[in-house]
Design an enzyme around this catalytic site. Structure first.
Site, PDB file in Angstrom:
ATOM      1  N   TYR A  41      16.754 -14.158  19.081  1.00 40.60           N
ATOM      2  CA  TYR A  41      17.060 -15.023  17.934  1.00 40.60           C
ATOM      3  C   TYR A  41      18.510 -14.842  17.484  1.00 40.60           C
ATOM      4  O   TYR A  41      19.234 -15.817  17.233  1.00 40.60           O
ATOM      5  CB  TYR A  41      16.085 -14.676  16.809  1.00 40.60           C
ATOM      6  CG  TYR A  41      16.207 -15.488  15.553  1.00 40.60           C
ATOM      7  CD1 TYR A  41      15.734 -16.798  15.486  1.00 40.60           C
ATOM      8  CD2 TYR A  41      16.751 -14.928  14.399  1.00 40.60           C
ATOM      9  CE1 TYR A  41      15.817 -17.534  14.311  1.00 40.60           C
ATOM     10  CE2 TYR A  41      16.836 -15.653  13.221  1.00 40.60           C
ATOM     11  CZ  TYR A  41      16.371 -16.954  13.177  1.00 40.60           C
ATOM     12  OH  TYR A  41      16.447 -17.673  12.012  1.00 40.60           O
ATOM     13  N   LYS A  99      21.418 -17.648  17.508  1.00 42.59           N
ATOM     14  CA  LYS A  99      21.975 -18.079  16.223  1.00 42.59           C
ATOM     15  C   LYS A  99      23.489 -17.898  16.157  1.00 42.59           C
ATOM     16  O   LYS A  99      24.200 -18.738  15.600  1.00 42.59           O
ATOM     17  CB  LYS A  99      21.286 -17.334  15.080  1.00 42.59           C
ATOM     18  CG  LYS A  99      19.877 -17.826  14.776  1.00 42.59           C
ATOM     19  CD  LYS A  99      19.856 -19.318  14.468  1.00 42.59           C
ATOM     20  CE  LYS A  99      18.553 -19.782  13.872  1.00 42.59           C
ATOM     21  NZ  LYS A  99      18.528 -21.256  13.665  1.00 42.59           N
TER      22      LYS A  99
END
Length: 304
Positions: free
Chosen positions: A165, A169
């Site tokens: 993640y 991101k």
């Protein structure tokens, strides 16, 4: 200064619930026509269904706004292109893209399946890239566009169990940096939002009294600022619990050490000077690093 979106057309991905739903409702309440996109899957990306997007579109229409529902997966570029065409066919243009769709497959890196790593990157990074690529020709032609990436404090600063993640991101920030540069002459502004919000993606991660302060609605003002016609470009706004901050990727002044055989030892000994933040800059582009390095090298050469 009222942030008005009358006459604007917005696409919000992952808008069937949580933060995306609040983004869509807020844009519609301020006059935008909104295409509500949501695959309708679970937090981990499994499954699909059209009810979530349709429910939010119906909610907007019930309040007097204009909305369409769409269930495209942002991982499918052809479906994303059709989604953008759906908005353009209905309303003639696309002014705003809010890249909000995402999934979680959390696990410590040692235990993480690389297929889960790849899928999270596919949804967050490639999903955002697909959407940007699909709206880009329209925004270039109309000489106007506002794109909001959804980054994360995990991408900016790290978080245990979220290597996939976090990588995806922060990659969105890199995409934002270059698209903002390339879009400048077309009036396309590209920014990133790092939200802290209680959604189904954060359920169970914090005490209930903390989650109560992190209502998704508290993040929405930052999105509205970044999506508005007076938006900045290449900004990273952070928002949560009614507090707003800005994050910056900076470059220190550094230290010229030359090309001598003992440079590794010098660098190790003087690393604190290299990392000193006094006089650091927020570069206008990646070229600033090379310019700084060459400037110091040429100055050193001139002294010899």
């Amino acid at each position: 200064m009222s942030l008005d979106f009358q006459g604007r057309v917005a696409i919000v991905t992952g808008a069937g619930g949580g933060l995306g739903r609040q983004h869509a409702l807020a844009l519609a309440a301020r006059g935008a026509k909104v295409l509500v996109n949501d695959l309708g899957g679970a937090v981990d990306g499994r499954g699909a269904g059209g009810t979530a997007a349709q429910a939010v579109a119906d909610e907007i229409r019930a309040a007097g706004g204009q909305a369409l529902a769409n269930t495209a997966s942002v991982t499918d570029f052809g479906a994303v292109q059709a989604m953008v065409q759906q908005a353009a066919d209905a309303w003639g243009r696309v002014d705003i893209l809010v890249n909000n769709a995402g999934i979680l497959r959390d696990k410590s890196f040692a235990k993480m399946d690389m297929a889960d790593f790849a899928l999270v990157v596919q949804v967050h990074l490639m999903g955002a890239a697909h959407c940007c690529k699909a709206v880009w020709p329209l925004m270039q032609a109309q000489h106007y566009g506002r794109i909001v990436m959804t980054t994360s404090s995990t991408g900016l600063y790290g978080n245990f169990g979220q290597a996939n993640y976090g990588a995806a991101k922060l990659a969105q920030v890199g995409l934002m940096q270059t698209l903002a540069i390339e879009g400048a002459k077309y009036g396309i502004h590209v920014n990133a939002l790092a939200p802290t919000a209680a959604t189904r993606m954060t359920a169970g991660l914090m005490p209930e009294e903390v989650l109560a302060r992190l209502a998704p609605e508290a993040v929405v003002p930052a999105m509205l600022v970044l999506a508005h016609e007076r938006a900045p470009t290449r900004s990273i706004l952070c928002a949560g619990a009614g507090t707003f901050e800005a994050a910056h990727i900076t470059l220190t002044q550094g230290l010229h050490l030359g090309l001598g055989a003992d440079v590794p030892e010098q660098l190790a000994a003087r690393l604190a000077e290299v990392c000193a933040r006094a006089g650091e800059q927020v570069p206008g582009s990646g070229a600033a690093q090379g310019e700084n390095e060459l400037r110091q090298a040429m100055a050193a050469a001139a002294r010899t």
